[in-house]
Design a protein around this motif. Structure first.
Motif, mmCIF file in Angstrom:
data_model
loop_
_atom_site.group_PDB
_atom_site.id
_atom_site.type_symbol
_atom_site.label_atom_id
_atom_site.label_comp_id
_atom_site.label_asym_id
_atom_site.label_seq_id
_atom_site.Cartn_x
_atom_site.Cartn_y
_atom_site.Cartn_z
ATOM 1 N N LEU A 1 51.495 62.823 35.926
ATOM 2 C CA LEU A 1 50.743 61.885 36.757
ATOM 3 C C LEU A 1 49.719 62.633 37.594
ATOM 4 N N ASN A 2 48.468 62.221 37.451
ATOM 5 C CA ASN A 2 47.398 62.726 38.310
ATOM 6 C C ASN A 2 47.098 61.708 39.395
ATOM 7 N N SER A 3 46.150 62.040 40.255
ATOM 8 C CA SER A 3 45.921 61.218 41.446
ATOM 9 C C SER A 3 45.525 59.790 41.107
ATOM 10 N N THR A 4 44.877 59.569 39.957
ATOM 11 C CA THR A 4 44.401 58.225 39.612
ATOM 12 C C THR A 4 45.378 57.455 38.725
ATOM 13 N N ASP A 5 46.499 58.085 38.342
ATOM 14 C CA ASP A 5 47.455 57.430 37.444
ATOM 15 C C ASP A 5 48.429 56.558 38.220
ATOM 16 N N ASN A 6 48.909 55.489 37.554
ATOM 17 C CA ASN A 6 49.926 54.627 38.139
ATOM 18 C C ASN A 6 51.300 55.259 37.976
ATOM 19 N N ASN A 7 52.225 54.841 38.846
ATOM 20 C CA ASN A 7 53.609 55.259 38.680
ATOM 21 C C ASN A 7 54.159 54.698 37.377
ATOM 22 N N PRO A 8 55.076 55.415 36.711
ATOM 23 C CA PRO A 8 55.594 54.919 35.433
ATOM 24 C C PRO A 8 56.676 53.867 35.629
ATOM 25 N N THR A 9 56.873 53.072 34.585
ATOM 26 C CA THR A 9 58.017 52.168 34.535
ATOM 27 C C THR A 9 59.176 52.915 33.875
ATOM 28 N N VAL A 10 60.337 52.926 34.556
ATOM 29 C CA VAL A 10 61.523 53.627 34.057
ATOM 30 C C VAL A 10 62.473 52.577 33.498
ATOM 31 N N SER A 11 62.796 52.661 32.202
ATOM 32 C CA SER A 11 63.626 51.661 31.536
ATOM 33 C C SER A 11 64.845 52.327 30.921
ATOM 34 N N PRO B 1 46.728 66.196 44.123
ATOM 35 C CA PRO B 1 45.390 65.594 43.974
ATOM 36 C C PRO B 1 44.328 66.673 44.074
ATOM 37 N N PRO B 2 43.213 66.512 43.364
ATOM 38 C CA PRO B 2 42.147 67.516 43.454
ATOM 39 C C PRO B 2 41.580 67.560 44.866
ATOM 40 N N PRO B 3 41.124 68.734 45.295
ATOM 41 C CA PRO B 3 40.534 68.809 46.641
ATOM 42 C C PRO B 3 39.291 67.931 46.718
ATOM 43 N N PRO B 4 39.064 67.323 47.879
ATOM 44 C CA PRO B 4 37.868 66.482 48.010
ATOM 45 C C PRO B 4 36.608 67.308 47.815
ATOM 46 N N GLN B 5 35.641 66.723 47.167
ATOM 47 C CA GLN B 5 34.392 67.417 46.879
ATOM 48 C C GLN B 5 33.264 66.881 47.764
ATOM 49 N N THR B 6 32.516 67.805 48.303
ATOM 50 C CA THR B 6 31.378 67.450 49.140
ATOM 51 C C THR B 6 30.152 67.246 48.266
ATOM 52 N N PRO B 7 29.440 66.146 48.432
ATOM 53 C CA PRO B 7 28.241 65.946 47.602
ATOM 54 C C PRO B 7 27.125 66.898 48.014
ATOM 55 N N SER C 1 30.437 75.126 43.149
ATOM 56 C CA SER C 1 31.876 74.941 42.989
ATOM 57 C C SER C 1 32.423 74.061 44.105
ATOM 58 N N ASN C 2 33.328 73.133 43.740
ATOM 59 C CA ASN C 2 33.973 72.205 44.675
ATOM 60 C C ASN C 2 32.988 71.277 45.368
ATOM 61 N N HIS C 3 31.856 71.028 44.739
ATOM 62 C CA HIS C 3 30.869 70.082 45.246
ATOM 63 C C HIS C 3 30.501 69.106 44.135
ATOM 64 N N VAL C 4 30.070 67.914 44.555
ATOM 65 C CA VAL C 4 29.591 66.925 43.595
ATOM 66 C C VAL C 4 28.164 67.295 43.194
ATOM 67 N N THR C 5 27.933 67.413 41.896
ATOM 68 C CA THR C 5 26.629 67.828 41.383
ATOM 69 C C THR C 5 25.536 66.825 41.766
#
Length: 765
Positions: free
Chosen positions: A165-175, A245-251, A329-333
């Motif tokens: 699971l990455n920061s944008t993924d939903n939690n899984p359903t456990v069955s 989660p990935p570090p926040p990127q500065t534009p 690096s670590n900035h929004v292009t």
């Protein structure tokens, strides 16, 4: 969360990583009893067993089992709870079921069925946290209604046993996926090896918030019970990996301008080269400029870095669009949204030109002022002096209004505008004259009154820099190239000579456009050995090789063309895998630029997957991922980083060049336009040259324009107060210096091999 067993089964959860193969779950005779830490951090530890060391027991005609608590603490209270398969509590008193080690426990009085015994152990003094079993002991009273029919197949999101699971993924359903449906589900979870309780993990299916417990590896196990059956227990847990989660990127914020404030400009042969400024924050980004004319990328090496004065006039009449990409690096292009526009128009150029030399206080282009020095006098120094003057001033990239500025001579009130650095631009115009635009703005810094000054000194050795280039030559050796490859070495002679005569620290590897048999296997992008080259390894031709043109010629002859199984030309695929094998072929240096040269008279896989271009039967072949230009660009970025200088030059039948195509076809084999190779060159700011040209070397981009063998300027910490001392050793005849925009400018530039000493005073802040 200690009352796990008294009618309320606490839920435990786990998370997983995506897996392709299913994991088999089976019943197990070995149970791990987990413990939840108490508030004091010291917990009673127990390991309940059916004597001597079992976790399940089936009653026979005679004999009863004994239970062992195996607790590590004396003088504690023991509570043994019996539950049925549906989790209901048995409230009937069972003789002997008490104390640390109940003996002769007979559940046959309860009748046929499967029963589960849970232990809770408490410290009466409250010094230790209680032990509460998460999985029970199983006692079976056999009969016609008991068996072993319960099976479960726990899964994540329906069919997975592991998931990431990455920061944008939903939690899984456990069955649980139990057959028949279980009467109770006991889920247990560890995070990075330690037991953890996950709220909401319960029942046959749930979607607990595993991500809410932070990054880590979660392993989820199930203990399920059902009426008429023995229990079912996980043998291999589900696995959930939660990534940080990935570090926040500065534009990156940029405001590209022409001559300080313009978005478009018309230039002629008699006007100064325009100043192209990126105006980026932060400023220590990597600048990548791209220029197009009529939709085609053009090469303009002098357009680079944050500020430059490129010569558009040399490119000829037309409209040029300028695009900027800024990366860090670590900035929004940053990517240009609205291109700058330069129009070169020499159709009616006047011979009359306005000549201006703006200065502060007679002869300064950069000064520092304060309340004790007063405001400077600003002179345009234009000839003729009857022109119309347009002054503009910027601070921090934003236009500001300075009272008093205007005309040929003025005393602008910079002091009233406040502390800071101001950049002053001048445009001058007059009918029947070519307009004047200042190429580099004047600079004035308003500072506090400070005394005294501080001395700044620096010493610098001028060296050759940015001169390493790794060249990859990809040769089409298919049948249609037979006549071309015989002339190839001759047409690249100028290229080889340029490498040896200039300050280029080069090395070159070569491969062909088809797979090659090495041992028992075929490989794409394998490097060819250079004929008569004695260096090691033999497939990397390096600067300093004796008679490199002879080596080059003999190698091209050896490659030849028209061999069997060579007519499926895939130069991009060969380049892709050549880069993939970088660690093995050692053709790429970490501090060198990459210049790729593709030579072919057809497109990728002959016709580029375009059925309309098919001439021979069997020419149409589907393109694969590693045949595509963007895939190769992505591969270079993946292998060598986003900031790697990289270009691809294509020597091809240029799209639309019918004369060249006819000339190629006259050799007896059908050629095709190299559309995908032209696209790749455009993506990488490379050059597209005609395979019909007599000399391929003239326009090849191998970054020789970036090689610095002299020093034209040195940045200064401030606009100097007073004179500046400059010594160049050995001396350079006829050299002069001046200060522009907090930079010491040398004219001519100081060649490599010289030493420079500079001393000057700055205001003490």
């Amino acid at each position: 969360m200690k009352q796990l067993l008294l009618g309320v089964v606490a839920s435990f959860a786990v998370v997983s990583m995506i897996a392709c193969a299913p994991v088999k779950f089976t019943k197990s005779d070995n149970q791990k009893l987990t413990v939840d830490d108490g508030p004091t951090g010291v917990t009673i530890v127990c390991d309940p067993r059916i004597s001597p060391n079992a976790v399940t027991y089936t009653y026979a005609a005679s004999g009863n089992p004994s239970l062992l608590s195996n607790c590590d603490t004396a003088n504690i209270n023991y509570e043994w709870i019996i539950k049925r398969s549906d989790s209901s509590v048995v409230n009937v008193s069972i003789p002997n079921l008490s104390g640390a080690n109940p003996a002769n426990v007979d559940l046959r009085t309860l009748g046929e069925g499967t029963y589960y015994i849970f232990l809770t152990a408490r410290d009466p003094d409250g010094q230790k946290a209680p032990f509460t079993a998460t999985t029970p002991l199983e006692l079976v009273v056999p009969g016609s209604g008991t068996g072993n029919s319960l099976t479960c197949d726990p899964k994540l999101n329906g069919n997975l046993t592991t998931i990431t699971l990455n920061s944008t993924d939903n939690n899984p359903t456990v069955s649980a996926n139990c057959t028949p449906a279980a009467g109770s589900y006991i889920w247990t979870v560890t995070k990075n090896g330690s037991t953890i309780t996950i709220a909401g993990l319960s029942g046959a299916s749930s979607s607990p918030n595993i991500k809410g417990y932070g990054a880590g590896t979660y392993r989820i196990s199930l203990y399920a019970t059902a009426s008429g059956s023995a229990h079912w227990q996980t043998s291999v847990p589900l696995t959930v990996t939660v990534n940080d989660p990935p570090p926040p990127q500065t534009p990156i914020l940029c405001n590209p301008k022409i001559n300080g404030s313009l978005n478009s400009l018309t230039v002629t042969t008699t006007t100064n080269n325009p100043l192209i400024s990126a105006n980026c924050a932060p400023s220590d980004v990597t600048y990548s400029w791209r220029v197009t004319k009529n939709g085609q990328t053009v090469n303009l090496p002098s357009l680079n870095d944050a500020n430059s004065n490129p010569d558009f006039v040399a490119l000829g009449n037309g409209t040029y669009l300028i695009y900027l990409t800024a990366t860090k690096s670590n900035h929004v292009t940053y990517n240009t949204t609205n291109a700058l526009t330069i129009t070169v128009d020499n159709s009616g150029v006047n011979n009359l030109t306005i000549d201006c030399s703006p200065r502060f206080n007679v002869d300064s282009t950069a000064i520092t002022i304060n309340s004790s020095t007063g405001n400077p006098t600003l002179n345009a120094n234009c000839n003729p002096n009857t022109v119309a003057y347009t002054w503009s001033v910027y601070r921090n990239g934003v236009p500001v209004t300075i009272s008093g500025i205007g005309g040929a001579t003025s005393v602008p009130n910079f002091l009233a505008a406040g502390l800071g650095t101001y950049y002053v631009y001048l445009s001058a115009s007059q009918t029947n004259y070519n307009a004047y635009t200042i190429p580099t703005p004047l600079e004035v810094t308003v500072a506090n009154v400070v005394t005294p000054t501080r001395r700044v000194t620096l010493a610098k050795d001028v060296q050759v820099t940015d001169n390493k280039v790794d060249i990859v030559l990809i040769v089409d050796d298919s049948n249609s190239m037979l006549s071309d490859n015989r002339k190839l070495a001759q047409r690249l002679q100028g290229f080889v000579n340029n490498l040896t005569s200039q300050n280029v620290d080069w090395q070159m590897c070569a491969t062909v456009t088809h797979s090659q048999l090495i041992g028992q296997y075929y490989y794409w992008g394998a490097s060819r050995n250079w004929v008569d080259y004695v260096g090691s390894p033999q497939w990397i031709l390096k600067r300093g090789a004796a008679d490199p043109y002879s080596i080059f010629t003999k190698t091209i002859d050896a490659i030849g063309a028209g061999w069997a199984d060579t007519d499926d030309e895939r130069a991009i695929k060969a380049a892709f895998w050549h880069a993939e094998y970088a660690s093995s072929n050692t053709c790429y240096r970490s501090d060198a630029s990459i210049s790729v040269i593709i030579i072919s008279d057809e497109d990728v896989r002959s016709v580029g997957g375009d059925s309309a271009q098919v001439f021979y039967g069997g020419e149409l072949k589907q393109l694969e991922a590693d045949d595509l230009p963007q895939a190769y660009v992505n591969k270079i970025k993946q292998k060598f980083g986003m900031n790697k200088r990289f270009t691809v030059n294509s020597i091809i039948v240029k799209p639309g060049d019918t004369a060249c195509m006819q000339a190629q076809d006259s050799g007896g084999s059908k050629s095709h336009y190299g559309k995908y190779y032209a696209e790749l060159s455009s993506l990488t700011n490379g050059f597209t040259s005609s395979i019909c040209a007599n000399d391929y070397s003239e326009n090849l981009n191998y970054f020789r324009d970036r090689i610095v063998s002299s020093l034209a300027s040195i940045p200064l910490e401030c606009a100097p107060v007073g004179t500046i001392d400059v010594t160049v050793t050995p001396a350079v005849a006829g050299m002069s210096t001046r200060i522009e925009n907090n930079a010491l400018i040398f004219s001519p530039a100081v060649p490599a091999g010289h030493h420079i000493d500079v001393g000057y005073d700055c205001p003490r802040n």
